[in-house]
Design a protein around this motif. Structure first.
Motif, PDB file in Angstrom:
ATOM      1  N   GLY A 684      31.219  48.692  92.763  1.00 51.93           N
ATOM      2  CA  GLY A 684      32.443  47.931  92.937  1.00 51.93           C
ATOM      3  C   GLY A 684      32.937  47.295  94.152  1.00 51.93           C
ATOM      4  N   ALA A 685      32.112  47.919  95.193  1.00 53.81           N
ATOM      5  CA  ALA A 685      32.470  47.676  96.643  1.00 53.81           C
ATOM      6  C   ALA A 685      31.293  46.970  97.037  1.00 53.81           C
ATOM      7  N   ALA A 693      35.400  50.822  94.652  1.00 54.12           N
ATOM      8  CA  ALA A 693      35.846  49.962  94.202  1.00 54.12           C
ATOM      9  C   ALA A 693      37.582  50.056  94.920  1.00 54.12           C
ATOM     10  N   CYS A 694      38.084  51.032  94.592  1.00 50.55           N
ATOM     11  CA  CYS A 694      39.542  51.252  94.893  1.00 50.55           C
ATOM     12  C   CYS A 694      39.899  50.620  96.238  1.00 50.55           C
ATOM     13  N   GLY A 695      38.963  50.989  97.141  1.00 53.23           N
ATOM     14  CA  GLY A 695      39.086  50.560  98.447  1.00 53.23           C
ATOM     15  C   GLY A 695      39.025  49.156  98.771  1.00 53.23           C
ATOM     16  N   LEU A 696      38.427  48.366  98.011  1.00 57.32           N
ATOM     17  CA  LEU A 696      38.394  46.901  97.910  1.00 57.32           C
ATOM     18  C   LEU A 696      39.454  46.393  97.236  1.00 57.32           C
ATOM     19  N   ASP A 698      42.423  47.983  97.266  1.00 58.76           N
ATOM     20  CA  ASP A 698      43.536  48.745  97.842  1.00 58.76           C
ATOM     21  C   ASP A 698      44.491  49.348  96.765  1.00 58.76           C
ATOM     22  N   ASN A 699      43.855  50.063  95.921  1.00 57.12           N
ATOM     23  CA  ASN A 699      44.825  51.106  95.054  1.00 57.12           C
ATOM     24  C   ASN A 699      44.117  52.430  94.862  1.00 57.12           C
ATOM     25  N   CYS A 700      43.444  52.934  96.199  1.00 57.96           N
ATOM     26  CA  CYS A 700      42.973  54.295  96.136  1.00 57.96           C
ATOM     27  C   CYS A 700      44.133  55.259  96.047  1.00 57.96           C
ATOM     28  N   LEU A 701      43.802  56.477  95.504  1.00 54.57           N
ATOM     29  CA  LEU A 701      44.806  57.740  95.360  1.00 54.57           C
ATOM     30  C   LEU A 701      45.535  57.887  96.699  1.00 54.57           C
ATOM     31  N   ASP A 702      44.845  57.527  98.232  1.00 51.86           N
ATOM     32  CA  ASP A 702      45.142  57.970  99.344  1.00 51.86           C
ATOM     33  C   ASP A 702      44.978  56.891  99.907  1.00 51.86           C
ATOM     34  N   SER A 703      46.093  56.024 100.395  1.00 49.57           N
ATOM     35  CA  SER A 703      45.801  55.005 101.209  1.00 49.57           C
ATOM     36  C   SER A 703      45.005  55.003 102.378  1.00 49.57           C
ATOM     37  N   ASN A 704      44.987  56.280 102.921  1.00 49.86           N
ATOM     38  CA  ASN A 704      44.310  56.570 104.238  1.00 49.86           C
ATOM     39  C   ASN A 704      42.715  56.445 104.020  1.00 49.86           C
ATOM     40  N   HIS A 705      42.355  56.498 102.652  1.00 47.04           N
ATOM     41  CA  HIS A 705      40.791  56.514 102.420  1.00 47.04           C
ATOM     42  C   HIS A 705      40.598  55.396 101.607  1.00 47.04           C
ATOM     43  N   TYR A 706      39.155  55.044 101.434  1.00 45.24           N
ATOM     44  CA  TYR A 706      38.856  54.038 100.721  1.00 45.24           C
ATOM     45  C   TYR A 706      37.996  54.540  99.332  1.00 45.24           C
ATOM     46  N   CYS A 707      38.132  55.601  98.988  1.00 42.87           N
ATOM     47  CA  CYS A 707      37.587  56.227  97.823  1.00 42.87           C
ATOM     48  C   CYS A 707      38.396  57.239  97.132  1.00 42.87           C
ATOM     49  N   ASN A 708      38.693  57.181  95.894  1.00 40.29           N
ATOM     50  CA  ASN A 708      39.563  58.160  95.432  1.00 40.29           C
ATOM     51  C   ASN A 708      39.198  59.637  95.599  1.00 40.29           C
ATOM     52  N   CYS A 709      37.851  59.935  95.586  1.00 40.08           N
ATOM     53  CA  CYS A 709      37.417  61.231  95.749  1.00 40.08           C
ATOM     54  C   CYS A 709      37.569  61.674  97.156  1.00 40.08           C
ATOM     55  N   ASP A 710      37.768  60.985  98.090  1.00 37.35           N
ATOM     56  CA  ASP A 710      37.955  61.153  99.676  1.00 37.35           C
ATOM     57  C   ASP A 710      39.205  61.698  99.965  1.00 37.35           C
ATOM     58  N   ALA A 711      40.131  61.563  99.048  1.00 32.85           N
ATOM     59  CA  ALA A 711      41.646  62.151  99.131  1.00 32.85           C
ATOM     60  C   ALA A 711      41.451  63.793  99.124  1.00 32.85           C
ATOM     61  N   ASP A 712      40.411  64.435  98.485  1.00 34.27           N
ATOM     62  CA  ASP A 712      39.902  65.415  98.588  1.00 34.27           C
ATOM     63  C   ASP A 712      41.237  66.301  97.784  1.00 34.27           C
ATOM     64  N   ALA A 717      39.260  63.461  89.878  1.00 35.99           N
ATOM     65  CA  ALA A 717      39.238  62.028  89.996  1.00 35.99           C
ATOM     66  C   ALA A 717      37.818  61.302  90.054  1.00 35.99           C
ATOM     67  N   ASN A 718      38.016  59.928  90.144  1.00 33.49           N
ATOM     68  CA  ASN A 718      36.541  59.493  90.013  1.00 33.49           C
ATOM     69  C   ASN A 718      36.481  58.078  90.548  1.00 33.49           C
ATOM     70  N   ASP A 719      35.425  57.880  91.078  1.00 37.40           N
ATOM     71  CA  ASP A 719      35.049  56.604  91.844  1.00 37.40           C
ATOM     72  C   ASP A 719      33.977  55.992  91.035  1.00 37.40           C
ATOM     73  N   SER A 720      34.086  54.819  90.255  1.00 39.54           N
ATOM     74  CA  SER A 720      33.171  54.257  89.516  1.00 39.54           C
ATOM     75  C   SER A 720      33.172  52.800  89.569  1.00 39.54           C
ATOM     76  N   GLY A 721      32.217  51.927  89.126  1.00 38.15           N
ATOM     77  CA  GLY A 721      32.021  50.559  89.151  1.00 38.15           C
ATOM     78  C   GLY A 721      30.523  50.174  89.214  1.00 38.15           C
ATOM     79  N   LEU A 722      30.503  48.945  89.282  1.00 43.20           N
ATOM     80  CA  LEU A 722      29.003  48.202  89.039  1.00 43.20           C
ATOM     81  C   LEU A 722      28.572  47.896  90.326  1.00 43.20           C
ATOM     82  N   LEU A 723      27.123  48.192  90.327  1.00 45.34           N
ATOM     83  CA  LEU A 723      26.542  47.592  91.639  1.00 45.34           C
ATOM     84  C   LEU A 723      25.902  46.407  91.134  1.00 45.34           C
ATOM     85  N   THR A 724      26.023  45.242  92.009  1.00 46.84           N
ATOM     86  CA  THR A 724      25.576  44.080  91.451  1.00 46.84           C
ATOM     87  C   THR A 724      24.891  43.251  92.670  1.00 46.84           C
TER      88      THR A 724
END
Length: 1227
Positions: A684-685, A693-696, A698-712, A717-724
């Motif tokens: 998704g990125a 994808a959430c970083g792109l 701007d809706n990640c669980l932690d606004s200081n990170h660009y992936c949901n899982c990086d919120a630790d 949680a999960n980060d998923s999307g399509l590689l295109t």
């Protein structure tokens, strides 16, 4: 004649008098005319000889026929580079065509062939012009023989000849079968990237060890001759008892006592083995990447280990020449040492005269013996051939009034004695009928016959053509092949006397040579096709290769799912050949055909959600993904697809993924072509962003990170999307790093690779002027050329493709509104292949063209019309040599230009980018719209064709079906309490409705006639199928009811009168009754209403008690494809729940209305790879999909409709019994 090279000496030989000696070289001939005159030789300042003619001169035999020859003895082996011919001076005598033969000994001649395997050389057209021919490969020989084939019909054979060449020196060693040479490397040479062993050999033995190379660590390579073929083996281990691993087999007929060149070359990762003109590449194991050769044995295996020899007790018997290991001349070194055994340094040349039977009319006639040394006469011979049948020998036994025939049949040797037309004795010998694949191409052992009371003529190979001849009768085919060692009463037959007409008689023989040719080495069969041959031609067996044609050149399969879809194929497994006739093999791929896409789905070894398990040996988990397609297949699919995508998902609990863009990532993945490259972004990125994808978004669980899982977080949680991005696909491996901390948990999923679109399939150009054209680089299709494309036009003529050479050319053109011509010339004169169609081709619809030309034939196919085939000449040029630009849509002369569209143009599997070239070419437009005229018929069941820039799609909004072609029924399982109600509004209210969806499905409410259809499957009776009513207190009901012991359809109309078959009620309807129990499938059509209920009627005072009782039972079974005019209530309930549909009770979507399995991977079959006539269409899918408009199998269908005159009609179909089909016309 000008000099080829100043370094060459020009050797002139003109046979003024056959017995003359010219500059130490001898000229001999079959016969000579008394009118020949002497020439003298002078030399110019450069030391080159020049012929000065004094009067009429040159060679002219007494008799001008095809049995004459001119022979030149050069005194020693010479490197011959060219010949030149001229007619006899001051005469009408010249040669128009001739053969060239070469020999080292004056016997065992070898015919020289041009690069195209053409034996005949062009001669002169007058007596004065010099015709020069440069040999493409120099010939090393002492003797040259020229044989006239054709000459001036108003004159005789006449010739002046020049030969060009230079001195040839070599080192030769002779091995007698018990001798050998051993070379030991005392000092290891400096390692180089390439190592080469090269040599020449000649032998009469078909088996023997040529070379044995021992390496360190007990590895060895052995080069052996086995049955006339060269085999390379690898052995490992000092105690190896096996015969070693066969790496490659190459060449054939190498036991012909002619020199053959061999080169073994080691490169970094592979070996190249070359035998004469054929080269094979072998990928080698790592232990052979450095040879480290310690010892070379020549002529035999002289091993210090315990390895078992490849050929036990079979040393080489013959000659080796110019044996080099890198730059070391090993034979020269051996002269200064003591070779083992009887090795001599000159080549022993045994004189062995063979005879070639060139065609089915050849024969050799020898007189019988009038006296013999004993009471019986022995006749013996050896033979070799590619044919499995042919007469070897026949003669009469006058004392017994019988005839003897010795012949081949089905590759077995048979003897038959016949008397009065009846066989009195039959014998057979040789291989069994179960082993006919291997021809008799090696010399047989001697065939011996012992005959008593023998004095008749002997006929070998066939009989004379004279019908009046009673001495020879041949009920079999003539023999084509070679014979040698002919003996009568243990005395050899002097075939040289036969050649000089001093003994016996013959026809169409080549004496003192064996002209057998291996037409399968190198093989012209492509893509793994199996080559077999007869004496005059070869055949390719393409079974199980996926290719077809005379040389297995053309692919049986389409190049993409897009191409299969546009042939009307539904979802399923198909073989995809991404490059057509190119080198990439076909692959089995699942094609998911949707309404607007044709997806290729490439699976790998793990597409499931997988829990990460930490290994104690590492702090990372690094799963690797193996794809079902090969690397080159993957690359080709991704390259030609318009879009590719792959799902990448990571589920995490206290497991970080990519860290921050500034920090080092904890995890990454590897993707892209070849080994791939490290990628630090997630699905998704964007590439290189180190985001998810959430970083792109701007809706990640932690606004200081660009992936949901990086919120630790300590929660899932999960980060998923399509590689295109195609350049980073496919995903080859993952490296997951933050999984070793206490409490860390993770799971991942890498989905299949999905690609859609085919850039090649839709690549098109529109030619709007007759003078316009596109040009591309020269087409290189020397031996195999296939050209395929689609076109549409309103013009009746025009050139599609043209490419010219000096003499050769290739062209495809529309010659009339119903004929396409494929014409070409490869040096044998122009040939044309024509296809005339029964329908016009200028109808502005797409038509396909496929033309192929190979060494055996040329073919042309238009659409699905029968292909037209033109066979190539048996002996002729085979290389197509072009040098001009390739013109598309026109010609170099700008004549007969094409008006219209050309699409998907491919040459030997390579697509030409017409669109890009058209963008910069005046008079040509990029792309070509308008596809529904050709493909609209693929949309079924009231589906509507929608034009797209690249193709079309089927709009199923007005259909009760769905799928890519509106071909899939929408079905559901009903319980007795299930019903669906679709509420319509009054027509004047509908006309004011601007809502997109229900107005779109019943936009025409002013209809004065209605259609209602449905399919069902049930065993219930009685049962209500459909109820329709209106605001005008009109209704209609369709039921299954009992009529005696029969199940019948019953219709209730708005007059509340039940219609019971077989009676006719009113002027509107004639209802027919089934004669068997209704446990199947059907369709019905009814009249207009405002509300549609099925299969349970609502409680209403309008229904009488009998109908109300039947309706209360409900319906249990399967309903499918329910349609009322343009409304599909069941489809709306299942797929559009927000529409005006009321569902009561349980409703479960099912595939009960179709025989196709719900799981697309279930019930699979496989395509047949055979291209035999009558085999399965390669376009047929590999799942059991319904391929017709009929939705259900083995059931019934009813059609009821009303027209604008309020008339009703019924059609009842019974698919279980074709006889139970009725059509009742309206009253």
């Amino acid at each position: 004649v000008e000099t080829l090279n100043e370094q060459y000496n020009k050797l002139h030989f003109i046979s003024a008098i056959c017995s003359s000696i010219l500059a130490r070289f001898f000229v001999t001939c079959a016969s000579v005319s008394p009118h020949t005159h002497t020439h003298t030789l002078s030399h110019d300042v450069k030391g080159e000889s020049r012929v000065v003619s004094t009067g009429a001169g040159g060679w002219s035999p007494l008799i001008s026929d095809k049995y004459q020859w001119l022979e030149v003895d050069l005194g020693r082996r010479t490197k011959i580079t060219a010949v030149a011919t001229q007619g006899r001076y001051g005469s009408s005598d010249w040669l128009m065509a001739y053969l060239l033969m070469f020999s080292d000994t004056g016997h065992n001649w070898r015919q020289h062939r041009q690069e195209d395997s053409l034996g005949a050389f062009p001669g002169n057209s007058n007596a004065d012009t010099v015709v020069h021919y440069k040999l493409e490969q120099p010939v090393i020989a002492r003797y040259l023989r020229l044989i006239p084939l054709d000459w001036n019909p108003t004159g005789k054979i006449g010739l002046r000849l020049e030969i060009y060449g230079c001195r040839y020196t070599s080192e030769v060693a002779n091995f007698d079968g018990s001798s050998s040479l051993v070379y030991r490397l005392v000092v290891r040479p400096v390692w180089t990237a390439t190592e080469i062993i090269s040599l020449k050999f000649k032998t009469l033995k078909n088996s023997g060890t040529l070379l044995h190379a021992e390496k360190q660590r007990d590895h060895s390579l052995t080069l052996v001759l086995e049955k006339g073929r060269l085999l390379l083996y690898h052995q490992q281990g000092v105690s190896s008892s096996s015969g070693g691993q066969l790496l490659v087999s190459l060449g054939s007929l190498l036991d012909d006592q002619h020199w053959h060149h061999v080169k073994l070359e080691r490169l970094s990762t592979h070996l190249n083995l070359t035998v004469d003109k054929s080269t094979r590449q072998i990928h080698i194991p790592a232990e052979l990447s450095h040879w480290d050769i310690q010892q070379l044995s020549l002529g035999a295996v002289q091993s210090h280990g315990l390895q078992k020899p490849i050929l036990s007790n079979r040393n080489f018997h013959g000659c080796l020449e110019n044996l080099f290991y890198n730059n070391l001349n090993l034979i020269e070194l051996a002269k200064n040492n003591n070779p083992q055994g009887n090795v001599t340094f000159s080549c022993a040349e045994p004189v062995l005269v063979a005879v070639t039977f060139t065609d089915s009319q050849s024969f050799l006639q020898l007189p019988g013996l009038m006296s013999w040394s004993s009471g019986v006469v022995s006749v013996a011979l050896q033979f070799r051939t590619w044919n499995k049948a042919g007469l070897l020998l026949t003669f009469d036994l006058p004392q017994l009034d019988s005839t003897v025939w010795l012949y081949l049949s089905e590759a077995r040797l048979r003897l038959q004695i016949s008397k009065g037309g009846k066989a009195t004795l039959e014998l057979s010998a040789g291989r069994s009928n179960h082993n006919l694949a291997q021809p008799l191409s090696i010399w047989t052992k001697s065939v011996n016959l012992l005959i008593s009371f023998f004095n008749s003529q002997l006929f070998f190979g066939g009989c004379p053509a004279q019908e009046s001849s009673q001495e020879c009768r041949n009920p079999f085919t003539g023999f084509q092949g070679c014979m040698r060692h002919l003996t009568l009463d243990n005395q050899p037959v002097n075939l040289i006397k036969v050649q000089h007409r001093q003994l016996g008689n013959y026809r169409n023989l080549q004496i003192d040579m064996c002209g057998i040719i291996d037409r399968c080495s190198p093989s012209h069969c492509e893509h793994g096709g199996l080559c077999t041959q007869s004496w005059s031609t070869f055949h390719c067996n393409c079974s199980n290769s996926g290719y077809r044609g005379a040389t297995c050149h053309s692919s049986t399969y389409e190049q993409s799912c897009e191409a299969y879809k546009h042939k009307g194929n539904a979802s399923g497994h198909y073989y995809i050949d991404v490059d057509g006739s190119g080198p990439v093999k076909p692959q089995l791929i699942y094609c998911n055909m949707t309404e607007d896409r044709a997806w290729m789905v490439i699976q790998h070894n793990n597409t499931e959600l997988t829990r990460v398990h930490l290994s104690p040996e590492t702090n990372q988990d690094a799963p690797h993904f193996e794809y079902a397609s090969d690397e080159e297949q993957l690359a080709a699919i991704i390259s030609q697809s318009e879009h590719c995508e792959q799902e990448l998902t990571y589920h995490c609990r206290k497991s970080r993924l990519l860290n921050t863009p500034e920090g080092a990532p904890f995890s990454w993945w590897v993707g892209g072509p070849g080994p791939g490259q490290i990628q630090t972004y997630w699905g998704g990125a964007e590439p290189g962003s180190q985001q998810c994808a959430c970083g792109l978004q701007d809706n990640c669980l932690d606004s200081n990170h660009y992936c949901n899982c990086d919120a630790d977080y300590d929660q899932w949680a999960n980060d998923s999307g399509l590689l295109t991005h195609k350049e980073t696909l496919p995903v080859r491996s993952l490296v997951l790093g933050d999984i070793h901390r206490p409490g860390s948990e993770a799971a991942y999923r890498v989905g299949p690779l999905h690609c859609h679109g085919d850039k090649n399939f839709w690549n098109a150009a529109f030619f709007d002027k007759e003078t316009s054209y596109l040009h591309f680089p020269t087409f290189h299709g020397e031996l195999n050329a296939d050209i395929s494309f689609l076109f549409k036009t309103t013009s009746s003529s025009g050139v599609f493709v043209e490419n010219l050479g000096i003499k050769d050319f290739i062209r495809i053109e529309l010659s009339s509104s119903s004929e396409v011509i494929f014409s070409f010339d490869v040096g044998n004169g122009p040939l044309q292949v024509r296809v005339e169609t029964s329908v016009p081709l200028n109808d502005n619809r797409w038509h396909s063209v496929r033309a192929e030309r190979n060494v055996k034939e040329a073919s042309l196919r238009i659409d699905e019309f029968p292909a037209s085939i033109q066979e190539a000449p048996a002996e002729g040029h085979i290389h197509l040599q072009l040098n001009s630009q390739l013109f598309i849509g026109g010609t170099a002369s700008r004549q007969k230009g094409f008006l219209g569209c050309i699409r998907s143009l491919q040459l030997n599997g390579v697509t030409l980018d017409l669109e890009e070239r058209a963008k910069i070419t005046p008079g040509v437009q990029s792309g070509c719209p308008g596809h529904c005229s050709s493909y609209g018929s693929l949309c079924q069941n009231q589906g509507h064709c929608i034009e797209k820039s690249n193709g079309f799609s089927c709009d199923c909004a007005h259909s009760a079906y769905t799928g890519a072609f509106c071909h899939k029924e929408v079905s559901a399982i009903f319980k007795s309490t299930t019903s669906i109600t679709y509420i319509l509004q009054e027509p004047y209210e509908l006309s004011r409705n601007s809502s997109a969806w229900p107005s779109s499905i019943y936009s025409d409410m002013t209809l004065r006639g209605e259609n209602i259809s449905l399919s069902f499957r049930t065993s219930q009776s009685p049962a209500l199928l459909l109820y329709v009513n209106s605001f005008f207190r009109e209704y209609l009901a369709l039921l299954i009811n009992k009529h005696g012991d029969k199940d019948v359809f019953a219709l209730f109309d708005w007059s509340n009168a039940i219609l019971q078959p077989p009676f006719l009620f009113g002027p509107y309807l004639n209802l027919l009754m089934f004669s068997e129990t209704l446990d199947g499938v059907g369709k019905s059509f009814c009249s207009t209403s405002v509300s549609v209920f099925f299969p349970v009627c609502p409680e209403s005072d309008e229904l009488d008690a009998e109908l109300d009782g039947l309706a209360s039972l409900g319906f249990t079974g399967c309903l499918s494809a329910v349609r009322f005019n343009a409304i599909s209530p069941l489809k709306a309930a299942l797929l559009h729940p927000d529409s005006a549909v009321i569902v009561t009770g349980p409703l479960v979507q099912s595939s009960c209305g179709s025989s196709a399995p719900a799981n697309p991977y279930a019930a699979e079959t496989t395509h047949s790879l055979s291209d035999e006539p009558g085999s399965v269409d390669p376009g047929q899918p590999l799942v059991n999909a319904v391929r017709s408009d009929s939705a259900l199998i083995g059931g019934n269908a009813i059609h009821l409709s009303r027209n604008n005159n309020s008339q009703k009609c019924v059609i009842i179909y019974n698919n279980n019994s074709p006889k139970m089909s009725y059509w009742q016309r309206c009253s």
